[in-house]
Design an enzyme around this catalytic site. Structure first.
Site, short mmCIF file in Angstrom:
data_model
loop_
_atom_site.label_atom_id
_atom_site.label_comp_id
_atom_site.label_asym_id
_atom_site.label_seq_id
_atom_site.Cartn_x
_atom_site.Cartn_y
_atom_site.Cartn_z
N LYS A 28 0.82 -1.22 0.00
CA LYS A 28 0.00 0.00 0.00
C LYS A 28 0.86 1.27 0.00
O LYS A 28 0.60 2.21 -0.78
CB LYS A 28 -0.93 0.00 1.22
CG LYS A 28 -1.65 1.30 1.48
CD LYS A 28 -2.68 1.62 0.41
CE LYS A 28 -3.18 3.03 0.55
NZ LYS A 28 -4.40 3.31 -0.12
N CYS A 42 -3.73 10.68 1.19
CA CYS A 42 -2.85 9.52 1.02
C CYS A 42 -1.54 9.83 0.32
O CYS A 42 -0.47 9.53 0.84
CB CYS A 42 -3.58 8.44 0.23
SG CYS A 42 -4.98 7.81 1.14
N LYS A 84 1.20 11.66 2.04
CA LYS A 84 1.53 11.10 3.36
C LYS A 84 2.24 9.76 3.28
O LYS A 84 3.23 9.52 3.99
CB LYS A 84 0.21 10.95 4.14
CG LYS A 84 0.29 10.09 5.36
CD LYS A 84 -1.05 10.02 6.06
CE LYS A 84 -2.14 9.29 5.34
NZ LYS A 84 -2.13 7.83 5.53
N ARG A 113 -8.43 17.93 2.49
CA ARG A 113 -7.27 17.53 3.30
C ARG A 113 -5.97 17.67 2.49
O ARG A 113 -5.89 17.22 1.35
CB ARG A 113 -7.45 16.07 3.78
CG ARG A 113 -8.51 15.97 4.88
CD ARG A 113 -8.76 14.55 5.25
NE ARG A 113 -9.43 13.82 4.19
CZ ARG A 113 -9.69 12.51 4.24
NH1 ARG A 113 -9.33 11.82 5.28
NH2 ARG A 113 -10.32 11.92 3.24
N1 SAJ Z 1 -2.30 14.60 -9.08
C1 SAJ Z 1 -1.43 15.26 -9.95
N2 SAJ Z 1 -1.08 14.62 -11.10
C2 SAJ Z 1 -1.56 13.39 -11.44
C3 SAJ Z 1 -2.43 12.74 -10.56
C4 SAJ Z 1 -2.80 13.37 -9.39
O1 SAJ Z 1 -0.97 16.36 -9.67
O2 SAJ Z 1 -1.19 12.88 -12.51
C5 SAJ Z 1 -2.68 15.23 -7.80
C6 SAJ Z 1 -4.17 15.46 -7.63
O3 SAJ Z 1 -4.54 16.71 -8.13
C7 SAJ Z 1 -4.33 15.36 -6.13
C8 SAJ Z 1 -3.27 14.35 -5.70
O4 SAJ Z 1 -2.35 14.31 -6.77
O5 SAJ Z 1 -4.07 16.60 -5.52
C9 SAJ Z 1 -3.76 12.97 -5.39
O6 SAJ Z 1 -4.64 12.53 -6.40
P1 SAJ Z 1 -4.82 10.98 -6.86
O7 SAJ Z 1 -5.52 10.96 -8.14
O8 SAJ Z 1 -3.52 10.28 -6.81
O9 SAJ Z 1 -5.83 10.32 -5.90
P2 SAJ Z 1 -6.28 10.22 -4.39
O10 SAJ Z 1 -5.34 10.77 -3.39
O11 SAJ Z 1 -7.64 10.74 -4.41
O12 SAJ Z 1 -6.38 8.65 -4.17
C10 SAJ Z 1 -5.28 7.83 -4.24
C11 SAJ Z 1 -5.76 6.84 -5.25
N3 SAJ Z 1 -4.72 6.36 -6.07
C12 SAJ Z 1 -4.89 6.29 -7.42
O13 SAJ Z 1 -5.91 6.57 -7.97
C13 SAJ Z 1 -3.74 5.82 -8.19
C14 SAJ Z 1 -6.59 5.72 -4.62
O14 SAJ Z 1 -6.62 4.55 -5.43
C15 SAJ Z 1 -6.09 5.30 -3.26
O15 SAJ Z 1 -6.99 4.41 -2.67
C16 SAJ Z 1 -6.00 6.52 -2.38
O16 SAJ Z 1 -5.01 7.36 -2.95
C17 SAJ Z 1 -5.69 6.04 -1.00
O17 SAJ Z 1 -6.64 5.94 -0.22
O18 SAJ Z 1 -4.55 5.67 -0.72
#
Ligand code: SAJ
Length: 424
Positions: free
Chosen positions: A207, A261, A264, A330
Protein backbone atom coordinates in the site's frame (compact mmCIF):
# COMPACT_ATOMS: atom_id res chain seq x y z
CA UNK A 1 -22.27 -11.64 11.12
CA UNK A 2 -21.90 -8.95 13.74
CA UNK A 3 -19.45 -6.30 12.65
CA UNK A 4 -18.02 -3.09 14.13
CA UNK A 5 -16.38 -0.43 11.99
CA UNK A 6 -14.24 2.06 13.94
CA UNK A 7 -13.64 5.38 12.14
CA UNK A 8 -16.44 6.72 9.96
CA UNK A 9 -14.64 8.85 7.39
CA UNK A 10 -14.44 8.65 3.60
CA UNK A 11 -13.36 4.99 3.82
CA UNK A 12 -15.09 3.76 6.98
CA UNK A 13 -18.59 5.08 6.28
CA UNK A 14 -18.97 3.53 2.80
CA UNK A 15 -17.62 0.25 4.19
CA UNK A 16 -20.17 0.36 7.04
CA UNK A 17 -22.98 0.97 4.56
CA UNK A 18 -21.78 -1.76 2.20
CA UNK A 19 -21.41 -4.36 4.98
CA UNK A 20 -24.91 -3.57 6.19
CA UNK A 21 -26.35 -3.96 2.69
CA UNK A 22 -24.60 -7.33 2.45
CA UNK A 23 -26.79 -8.44 5.36
CA UNK A 24 -24.43 -8.01 8.30
CA UNK A 25 -25.38 -6.25 11.53
CA UNK A 26 -23.05 -3.28 11.65
CA UNK A 27 -22.18 -0.75 14.31
CA UNK A 28 -20.25 2.29 13.14
CA UNK A 29 -18.13 3.86 15.86
CA UNK A 30 -16.53 7.29 15.82
CA UNK A 31 -15.10 9.59 18.48
CA UNK A 32 -16.67 12.67 16.86
CA UNK A 33 -19.95 13.30 18.67
CA UNK A 34 -21.24 15.75 16.07
CA UNK A 35 -20.72 13.16 13.35
CA UNK A 36 -22.44 10.40 15.33
CA UNK A 37 -25.38 12.72 16.10
CA UNK A 38 -25.77 13.40 12.39
CA UNK A 39 -25.59 9.72 11.43
CA UNK A 40 -28.14 8.90 14.13
CA UNK A 41 -30.42 11.51 12.57
CA UNK A 42 -29.87 9.98 9.10
CA UNK A 43 -27.77 12.92 7.93
CA UNK A 44 -24.47 12.64 6.04
CA UNK A 45 -21.96 15.04 7.63
CA UNK A 46 -19.66 14.97 4.57
CA UNK A 47 -19.45 13.80 0.95
CA UNK A 48 -23.08 14.70 0.26
CA UNK A 49 -22.32 14.77 -3.46
CA UNK A 50 -20.56 11.41 -3.53
CA UNK A 51 -22.29 9.23 -6.14
CA UNK A 52 -24.53 6.51 -4.60
CA UNK A 53 -23.55 7.32 -0.99
CA UNK A 54 -26.75 9.07 0.07
CA UNK A 55 -29.06 6.55 -1.55
CA UNK A 56 -27.18 3.53 -0.13
CA UNK A 57 -26.92 5.18 3.29
CA UNK A 58 -30.71 5.63 3.34
CA UNK A 59 -31.19 1.99 2.27
CA UNK A 60 -28.91 0.86 5.07
CA UNK A 61 -30.88 2.92 7.61
CA UNK A 62 -34.15 1.38 6.39
CA UNK A 63 -32.71 -2.14 6.81
CA UNK A 64 -32.36 -1.43 10.56
CA UNK A 65 -29.10 -3.42 10.56
CA UNK A 66 -26.95 -0.32 10.97
CA UNK A 67 -26.34 1.71 14.12
CA UNK A 68 -23.90 4.40 15.20
CA UNK A 69 -22.15 4.87 18.50
CA UNK A 70 -19.45 6.75 20.36
CA UNK A 71 -18.77 3.64 22.43
CA UNK A 72 -16.86 0.49 21.66
CA UNK A 73 -18.99 -2.11 23.47
CA UNK A 74 -20.31 -3.57 20.20
CA UNK A 75 -16.78 -5.02 19.76
CA UNK A 76 -17.58 -7.56 22.50
CA UNK A 77 -20.21 -9.19 20.26
CA UNK A 78 -18.47 -8.64 16.91
CA UNK A 79 -17.01 -11.39 14.74
CA UNK A 80 -15.15 -8.77 12.74
CA UNK A 81 -13.83 -5.36 13.75
CA UNK A 82 -12.62 -2.98 11.04
CA UNK A 83 -10.38 -0.06 11.95
CA UNK A 84 -10.58 2.81 9.45
CA UNK A 85 -9.23 5.75 11.41
CA UNK A 86 -7.01 8.48 10.02
CA UNK A 87 -3.26 7.95 10.18
CA UNK A 88 -1.82 11.41 9.58
CA UNK A 89 1.71 12.73 9.95
CA UNK A 90 3.36 14.75 12.66
CA UNK A 91 6.22 16.42 10.84
CA UNK A 92 7.30 13.66 8.50
CA UNK A 93 6.66 10.83 10.96
CA UNK A 94 3.46 8.83 11.41
CA UNK A 95 1.08 10.17 14.01
CA UNK A 96 -0.53 6.95 15.22
CA UNK A 97 -2.54 8.51 18.04
CA UNK A 98 -5.98 7.79 16.49
CA UNK A 99 -4.88 4.31 15.47
CA UNK A 100 -3.51 3.51 18.92
CA UNK A 101 -6.55 4.81 20.72
CA UNK A 102 -8.93 2.90 18.39
CA UNK A 103 -6.88 -0.30 18.78
CA UNK A 104 -6.68 0.09 22.55
CA UNK A 105 -10.40 0.71 22.88
CA UNK A 106 -11.08 -2.26 20.64
CA UNK A 107 -8.80 -4.55 22.64
CA UNK A 108 -10.66 -3.78 25.88
CA UNK A 109 -13.77 -5.43 24.43
CA UNK A 110 -12.11 -8.04 22.21
CA UNK A 111 -13.61 -11.54 22.47
CA UNK A 112 -12.14 -14.88 21.49
CA UNK A 113 -12.34 -15.67 17.78
CA UNK A 114 -12.65 -12.09 16.54
CA UNK A 115 -10.75 -10.89 13.48
CA UNK A 116 -9.48 -7.32 13.67
CA UNK A 117 -9.00 -5.79 10.22
CA UNK A 118 -6.85 -2.68 9.86
CA UNK A 119 -7.94 -0.82 6.73
CA UNK A 120 -6.11 2.42 7.61
CA UNK A 121 -2.85 2.87 5.73
CA UNK A 122 0.03 2.28 8.14
CA UNK A 123 3.82 2.38 8.01
CA UNK A 124 5.38 -1.03 7.29
CA UNK A 125 5.73 -3.19 10.41
CA UNK A 126 3.09 -1.26 12.37
CA UNK A 127 0.84 -4.33 12.66
CA UNK A 128 3.57 -6.67 13.90
CA UNK A 129 5.53 -4.28 16.08
CA UNK A 130 2.87 -1.97 17.47
CA UNK A 131 -0.70 -3.17 17.01
CA UNK A 132 -0.44 -6.87 17.91
CA UNK A 133 1.26 -6.01 21.25
CA UNK A 134 -1.51 -3.47 22.08
CA UNK A 135 -4.27 -5.93 21.16
CA UNK A 136 -2.69 -8.75 23.20
CA UNK A 137 -1.91 -6.64 26.25
CA UNK A 138 -5.27 -5.06 26.84
CA UNK A 139 -7.36 -8.07 25.92
CA UNK A 140 -5.26 -10.72 27.61
CA UNK A 141 -5.74 -12.78 24.47
CA UNK A 142 -3.11 -14.35 22.22
CA UNK A 143 -2.73 -13.57 18.51
CA UNK A 144 -3.56 -16.51 16.19
CA UNK A 145 -4.79 -18.53 19.14
CA UNK A 146 -7.57 -16.37 20.55
CA UNK A 147 -7.92 -13.64 17.92
CA UNK A 148 -6.55 -12.70 14.49
CA UNK A 149 -5.31 -9.62 12.69
CA UNK A 150 -5.58 -8.64 9.03
CA UNK A 151 -4.38 -5.60 7.11
CA UNK A 152 -6.53 -4.78 4.10
CA UNK A 153 -5.52 -1.26 3.08
CA UNK A 154 -8.41 0.79 1.77
CA UNK A 155 -8.34 2.09 -1.79
CA UNK A 156 -10.80 4.94 -1.78
CA UNK A 157 -10.96 8.06 -3.94
CA UNK A 158 -13.57 10.77 -3.50
CA UNK A 159 -16.18 10.67 -6.26
CA UNK A 160 -15.32 7.08 -7.09
CA UNK A 161 -15.82 5.58 -3.63
CA UNK A 162 -18.34 2.86 -4.44
CA UNK A 163 -16.76 2.00 -7.77
CA UNK A 164 -13.40 1.60 -6.05
CA UNK A 165 -14.86 -0.25 -3.07
CA UNK A 166 -16.82 -2.75 -5.15
CA UNK A 167 -14.51 -3.28 -8.14
CA UNK A 168 -10.87 -2.90 -7.10
CA UNK A 169 -8.54 -5.76 -6.22
CA UNK A 170 -7.66 -5.97 -2.53
CA UNK A 171 -4.40 -6.95 -0.91
CA UNK A 172 -5.16 -8.91 2.25
CA UNK A 173 -2.36 -9.29 4.79
CA UNK A 174 -3.11 -11.87 7.47
CA UNK A 175 -1.59 -12.92 10.78
CA UNK A 176 -2.59 -16.53 10.01
CA UNK A 177 -3.76 -18.26 6.87
CA UNK A 178 -6.58 -19.75 9.00
CA UNK A 179 -8.63 -16.59 8.44
CA UNK A 180 -8.37 -16.75 4.64
CA UNK A 181 -11.78 -18.48 4.15
CA UNK A 182 -13.74 -16.00 6.25
CA UNK A 183 -12.01 -12.95 4.78
CA UNK A 184 -12.52 -14.35 1.29
CA UNK A 185 -16.22 -14.60 2.05
CA UNK A 186 -16.43 -11.06 3.42
CA UNK A 187 -14.33 -9.29 0.79
CA UNK A 188 -15.75 -11.19 -2.18
CA UNK A 189 -19.09 -9.75 -1.05
CA UNK A 190 -17.58 -6.28 -1.05
CA UNK A 191 -15.60 -6.38 -4.30
CA UNK A 192 -15.58 -8.26 -7.57
CA UNK A 193 -11.81 -7.63 -7.80
CA UNK A 194 -9.05 -10.14 -6.98
CA UNK A 195 -8.25 -10.89 -3.37
CA UNK A 196 -4.51 -11.32 -2.95
CA UNK A 197 -3.50 -12.87 0.35
CA UNK A 198 -0.11 -12.16 1.86
CA UNK A 199 1.60 -11.27 5.14
CA UNK A 200 0.72 -8.23 7.25
CA UNK A 201 4.07 -6.57 6.45
CA UNK A 202 3.79 -7.23 2.70
CA UNK A 203 0.33 -5.64 2.65
CA UNK A 204 1.69 -2.60 4.48
CA UNK A 205 4.58 -2.28 2.02
CA UNK A 206 2.35 -2.82 -1.03
CA UNK A 207 0.00 0.00 0.00
CA UNK A 208 2.65 2.55 0.91
CA UNK A 209 4.69 1.75 -2.21
CA UNK A 210 1.60 2.02 -4.44
CA UNK A 211 1.02 5.60 -3.35
CA UNK A 212 4.74 6.44 -3.32
CA UNK A 213 4.93 5.22 -6.92
CA UNK A 214 2.20 7.68 -7.85
CA UNK A 215 3.84 10.54 -5.94
CA UNK A 216 7.22 9.91 -7.59
CA UNK A 217 5.62 9.78 -11.03
CA UNK A 218 3.75 13.04 -10.45
CA UNK A 219 6.96 14.64 -9.19
CA UNK A 220 8.73 13.58 -12.37
CA UNK A 221 5.95 15.14 -14.44
CA UNK A 222 6.26 18.33 -12.37
CA UNK A 223 10.03 18.40 -12.80
CA UNK A 224 9.69 17.95 -16.55
CA UNK A 225 6.97 20.62 -16.62
CA UNK A 226 9.30 23.16 -15.04
CA UNK A 227 12.05 22.19 -17.49
CA UNK A 228 9.53 22.72 -20.32
CA UNK A 229 8.79 26.21 -19.00
CA UNK A 230 12.48 27.05 -19.28
CA UNK A 231 12.74 25.44 -22.72
CA UNK A 232 9.63 27.16 -24.02
CA UNK A 233 7.77 23.99 -24.96
CA UNK A 234 4.38 22.76 -23.86
CA UNK A 235 4.52 19.86 -21.37
CA UNK A 236 1.05 18.73 -22.41
CA UNK A 237 2.17 18.23 -25.97
CA UNK A 238 5.27 16.41 -24.73
CA UNK A 239 3.09 14.25 -22.52
CA UNK A 240 0.82 13.34 -25.43
CA UNK A 241 3.83 12.38 -27.54
CA UNK A 242 5.44 10.26 -24.84
CA UNK A 243 2.24 8.55 -23.79
CA UNK A 244 1.74 7.31 -27.35
CA UNK A 245 4.37 4.71 -26.53
CA UNK A 246 2.50 1.68 -25.21
CA UNK A 247 3.02 1.18 -21.42
CA UNK A 248 4.40 4.71 -20.93
CA UNK A 249 2.41 6.93 -18.63
CA UNK A 250 3.86 10.34 -17.88
CA UNK A 251 1.58 11.63 -15.11
CA UNK A 252 -0.06 15.05 -15.03
CA UNK A 253 1.95 17.99 -13.76
CA UNK A 254 0.01 20.51 -11.73
CA UNK A 255 -0.47 22.93 -8.87
CA UNK A 256 0.43 20.35 -6.24
CA UNK A 257 -0.39 16.98 -4.73
CA UNK A 258 -2.93 16.87 -1.95
CA UNK A 259 -5.30 14.45 -0.31
CA UNK A 260 -5.25 12.03 2.54
CA UNK A 261 -2.85 9.52 1.02
CA UNK A 262 -0.43 10.48 -1.71
CA UNK A 263 1.45 13.24 0.21
CA UNK A 264 1.53 11.10 3.36
CA UNK A 265 2.23 7.51 2.41
CA UNK A 266 5.76 8.11 1.06
CA UNK A 267 6.65 9.36 4.55
CA UNK A 268 5.10 6.27 6.14
CA UNK A 269 7.31 4.16 3.90
CA UNK A 270 10.40 6.29 4.60
CA UNK A 271 9.80 6.17 8.35
CA UNK A 272 9.89 2.39 8.33
CA UNK A 273 13.48 1.96 7.14
CA UNK A 274 16.73 3.09 8.72
CA UNK A 275 19.49 1.93 6.38
CA UNK A 276 17.85 3.09 3.17
CA UNK A 277 17.48 6.84 2.73
CA UNK A 278 14.87 6.58 -0.08
CA UNK A 279 16.33 9.57 -1.91
CA UNK A 280 13.95 9.51 -4.87
CA UNK A 281 10.96 9.25 -2.56
CA UNK A 282 12.08 12.23 -0.46
CA UNK A 283 13.02 14.36 -3.48
CA UNK A 284 9.65 13.64 -5.08
CA UNK A 285 7.90 14.84 -1.93
CA UNK A 286 9.93 18.05 -1.96
CA UNK A 287 9.13 18.70 -5.65
CA UNK A 288 5.41 18.09 -5.23
CA UNK A 289 5.26 20.19 -2.06
CA UNK A 290 6.94 23.05 -3.93
CA UNK A 291 4.27 23.29 -6.64
CA UNK A 292 1.96 25.83 -4.93
CA UNK A 293 5.04 28.06 -4.52
CA UNK A 294 5.72 27.58 -8.21
CA UNK A 295 2.16 28.64 -9.02
CA UNK A 296 2.69 31.78 -6.96
CA UNK A 297 5.89 32.46 -8.92
CA UNK A 298 3.96 32.10 -12.18
CA UNK A 299 1.49 34.70 -10.90
CA UNK A 300 4.34 37.02 -9.94
CA UNK A 301 5.98 36.59 -13.35
CA UNK A 302 2.68 37.31 -15.11
CA UNK A 303 2.15 40.45 -13.06
CA UNK A 304 5.74 41.56 -13.66
CA UNK A 305 4.97 41.68 -17.40
CA UNK A 306 2.70 44.64 -16.71
CA UNK A 307 4.90 46.07 -14.00
CA UNK A 308 2.72 44.95 -11.09
CA UNK A 309 3.58 43.22 -7.83
CA UNK A 310 1.47 40.63 -6.05
CA UNK A 311 0.89 42.97 -3.08
CA UNK A 312 -2.34 44.89 -3.51
CA UNK A 313 -3.33 42.86 -6.55
CA UNK A 314 -6.85 41.40 -6.60
CA UNK A 315 -6.50 37.67 -7.02
CA UNK A 316 -9.21 35.08 -7.43
CA UNK A 317 -8.38 31.49 -6.55
CA UNK A 318 -10.52 28.83 -8.14
CA UNK A 319 -10.67 25.61 -6.14
CA UNK A 320 -9.90 24.77 -2.53
CA UNK A 321 -10.36 20.98 -2.40
CA UNK A 322 -7.40 18.72 -3.10
CA UNK A 323 -8.88 17.23 -6.25
CA UNK A 324 -11.56 18.03 -8.82
CA UNK A 325 -15.28 17.57 -8.11
CA UNK A 326 -14.76 16.83 -4.42
CA UNK A 327 -15.38 18.58 -1.10
CA UNK A 328 -12.32 16.96 0.47
CA UNK A 329 -9.72 19.61 1.27
CA UNK A 330 -7.27 17.53 3.30
CA UNK A 331 -3.70 18.59 2.47
CA UNK A 332 -5.03 20.75 -0.32
CA UNK A 333 -2.31 22.58 -2.31
CA UNK A 334 -4.52 25.68 -2.17
CA UNK A 335 -3.96 25.85 1.60
CA UNK A 336 -0.25 26.23 0.99
CA UNK A 337 -0.81 28.83 -1.70
CA UNK A 338 -3.06 30.81 0.65
CA UNK A 339 -0.40 30.74 3.38
CA UNK A 340 2.13 32.14 0.92
CA UNK A 341 -0.25 34.79 -0.40
CA UNK A 342 -0.91 35.96 3.15
CA UNK A 343 2.82 36.30 3.73
CA UNK A 344 3.00 38.45 0.59
CA UNK A 345 0.05 40.54 1.81
CA UNK A 346 -1.86 39.77 -1.35
CA UNK A 347 -5.58 40.46 -1.64
CA UNK A 348 -7.41 37.33 -2.67
CA UNK A 349 -10.82 35.69 -2.77
CA UNK A 350 -11.37 31.96 -2.92
CA UNK A 351 -14.17 30.14 -4.69
CA UNK A 352 -14.95 26.44 -4.51
CA UNK A 353 -18.37 25.03 -5.43
CA UNK A 354 -17.96 22.15 -2.96
CA UNK A 355 -16.04 23.51 0.03
CA UNK A 356 -17.68 25.66 2.69
CA UNK A 357 -17.45 28.66 3.14
CA UNK A 358 -15.97 29.17 -0.35
CA UNK A 359 -19.12 27.75 -1.96
CA UNK A 360 -20.78 30.98 -0.78
CA UNK A 361 -18.41 33.18 -2.80
CA UNK A 362 -20.26 34.80 -5.69
CA UNK A 363 -18.09 33.74 -8.59
CA UNK A 364 -19.26 36.34 -11.02
CA UNK A 365 -18.89 39.11 -8.47
CA UNK A 366 -15.32 38.20 -7.50
CA UNK A 367 -14.19 37.83 -11.09
CA UNK A 368 -15.53 41.30 -11.82
CA UNK A 369 -12.64 43.73 -11.34
CA UNK A 370 -10.12 40.97 -10.53
CA UNK A 371 -6.52 41.26 -11.69
CA UNK A 372 -5.46 37.64 -11.80
CA UNK A 373 -7.26 34.29 -11.86
CA UNK A 374 -5.43 31.31 -10.40
CA UNK A 375 -7.00 27.95 -11.16
CA UNK A 376 -5.91 25.36 -8.60
CA UNK A 377 -8.54 22.64 -8.98
CA UNK A 378 -10.14 21.34 -12.17
CA UNK A 379 -13.75 21.19 -10.98
CA UNK A 380 -16.14 20.45 -13.86
CA UNK A 381 -18.16 23.34 -12.44
CA UNK A 382 -15.61 25.76 -13.91
CA UNK A 383 -16.23 24.48 -17.44
CA UNK A 384 -19.10 26.94 -17.57
CA UNK A 385 -16.62 29.84 -17.36
CA UNK A 386 -16.25 31.30 -20.83
CA UNK A 387 -12.96 33.08 -21.53
CA UNK A 388 -14.72 35.85 -23.41
CA UNK A 389 -17.02 36.59 -20.43
CA UNK A 390 -14.20 36.50 -17.90
CA UNK A 391 -12.11 38.79 -20.08
CA UNK A 392 -14.91 41.34 -20.19
CA UNK A 393 -15.25 41.34 -16.40
CA UNK A 394 -11.64 41.33 -15.19
CA UNK A 395 -9.62 44.45 -14.53
CA UNK A 396 -6.31 42.96 -15.64
CA UNK A 397 -6.51 39.83 -17.74
CA UNK A 398 -4.16 37.24 -16.25
CA UNK A 399 -4.76 33.51 -15.95
CA UNK A 400 -2.43 31.23 -14.00
CA UNK A 401 -3.50 27.71 -14.80
CA UNK A 402 -2.48 25.04 -12.31
CA UNK A 403 -4.32 22.21 -14.06
CA UNK A 404 -4.15 22.81 -17.81
CA UNK A 405 -7.82 23.71 -17.57
CA UNK A 406 -8.08 26.62 -19.98
CA UNK A 407 -6.97 26.58 -23.59
CA UNK A 408 -3.82 28.70 -23.78
CA UNK A 409 -4.36 29.84 -27.38
CA UNK A 410 -7.99 30.77 -26.70
CA UNK A 411 -6.97 32.63 -23.55
CA UNK A 412 -4.36 34.61 -25.46
CA UNK A 413 -6.85 35.32 -28.25
CA UNK A 414 -9.11 36.83 -25.61
CA UNK A 415 -6.32 39.12 -24.46
CA UNK A 416 -5.13 37.16 -21.43
CA UNK A 417 -1.59 36.83 -20.19
CA UNK A 418 -1.61 33.06 -19.70
CA UNK A 419 0.85 31.00 -17.70
CA UNK A 420 0.15 27.35 -17.00
CA UNK A 421 2.29 24.86 -15.09
CA UNK A 422 4.58 23.47 -17.81
CA UNK A 423 3.12 25.74 -20.46
CA UNK A 424 4.06 29.43 -20.10
N1 SAJ B 1 -2.30 14.60 -9.08
C1 SAJ B 1 -1.43 15.26 -9.95
N2 SAJ B 1 -1.08 14.62 -11.10
C2 SAJ B 1 -1.56 13.39 -11.44
C3 SAJ B 1 -2.43 12.74 -10.56
C4 SAJ B 1 -2.80 13.37 -9.39
O1 SAJ B 1 -0.97 16.36 -9.67
O2 SAJ B 1 -1.19 12.88 -12.51
C5 SAJ B 1 -2.68 15.23 -7.80
C6 SAJ B 1 -4.17 15.46 -7.63
O3 SAJ B 1 -4.54 16.71 -8.13
C7 SAJ B 1 -4.33 15.36 -6.13
C8 SAJ B 1 -3.27 14.35 -5.70
O4 SAJ B 1 -2.35 14.31 -6.77
O5 SAJ B 1 -4.07 16.60 -5.52
C9 SAJ B 1 -3.76 12.97 -5.39
O6 SAJ B 1 -4.64 12.53 -6.40
P1 SAJ B 1 -4.82 10.98 -6.86
O7 SAJ B 1 -5.52 10.96 -8.14
O8 SAJ B 1 -3.52 10.28 -6.81
O9 SAJ B 1 -5.83 10.32 -5.90
P2 SAJ B 1 -6.28 10.22 -4.39
O10 SAJ B 1 -5.34 10.77 -3.39
O11 SAJ B 1 -7.64 10.74 -4.41
O12 SAJ B 1 -6.38 8.65 -4.17
C10 SAJ B 1 -5.28 7.83 -4.24
C11 SAJ B 1 -5.76 6.84 -5.25
N3 SAJ B 1 -4.72 6.36 -6.07
C12 SAJ B 1 -4.89 6.29 -7.42
O13 SAJ B 1 -5.91 6.57 -7.97
C13 SAJ B 1 -3.74 5.82 -8.19
C14 SAJ B 1 -6.59 5.72 -4.62
O14 SAJ B 1 -6.62 4.55 -5.43
C15 SAJ B 1 -6.09 5.30 -3.26
O15 SAJ B 1 -6.99 4.41 -2.67
C16 SAJ B 1 -6.00 6.52 -2.38
O16 SAJ B 1 -5.01 7.36 -2.95
C17 SAJ B 1 -5.69 6.04 -1.00
O17 SAJ B 1 -6.64 5.94 -0.22
O18 SAJ B 1 -4.55 5.67 -0.72
Amino acid sequence: MNVTVIGLGYAGLPLTVKLCLLGHNVTGVDKDKKKIDKFQNNVLPFAQDEPYLMELFKKAILSKRISFSLKFDSVSTSDLVFINVDTPLKGNKPDNSSLFSATQNCSKFLKKGTIVVIESTVAPKTCDNLLIPILEKDSNLKINKDFFLAHVPERIRPNHIFKQLTKLNRVIGVSSIKIKPILTKIYSGITTGDLDFTSLAAAEVAKTVENTYRDVNIAFANEVAMACEELGVDIWQIRRLINKIPVYNLHEPGAGVGGHCIPKDPWLLASSVIKQSLKITRTARAINDSMPKHVLELAEKSLAIIGRKIKNTNLVILGYSYIGNSDDSRNSPTKDLVKRLKMKKAIFKIHDPYVSPYDQTNLERVITGADCLILMVAHDYYKKLKLKDIASKMNIKIIVDGRNFFDKKQAQKNGFIYKGVGNV
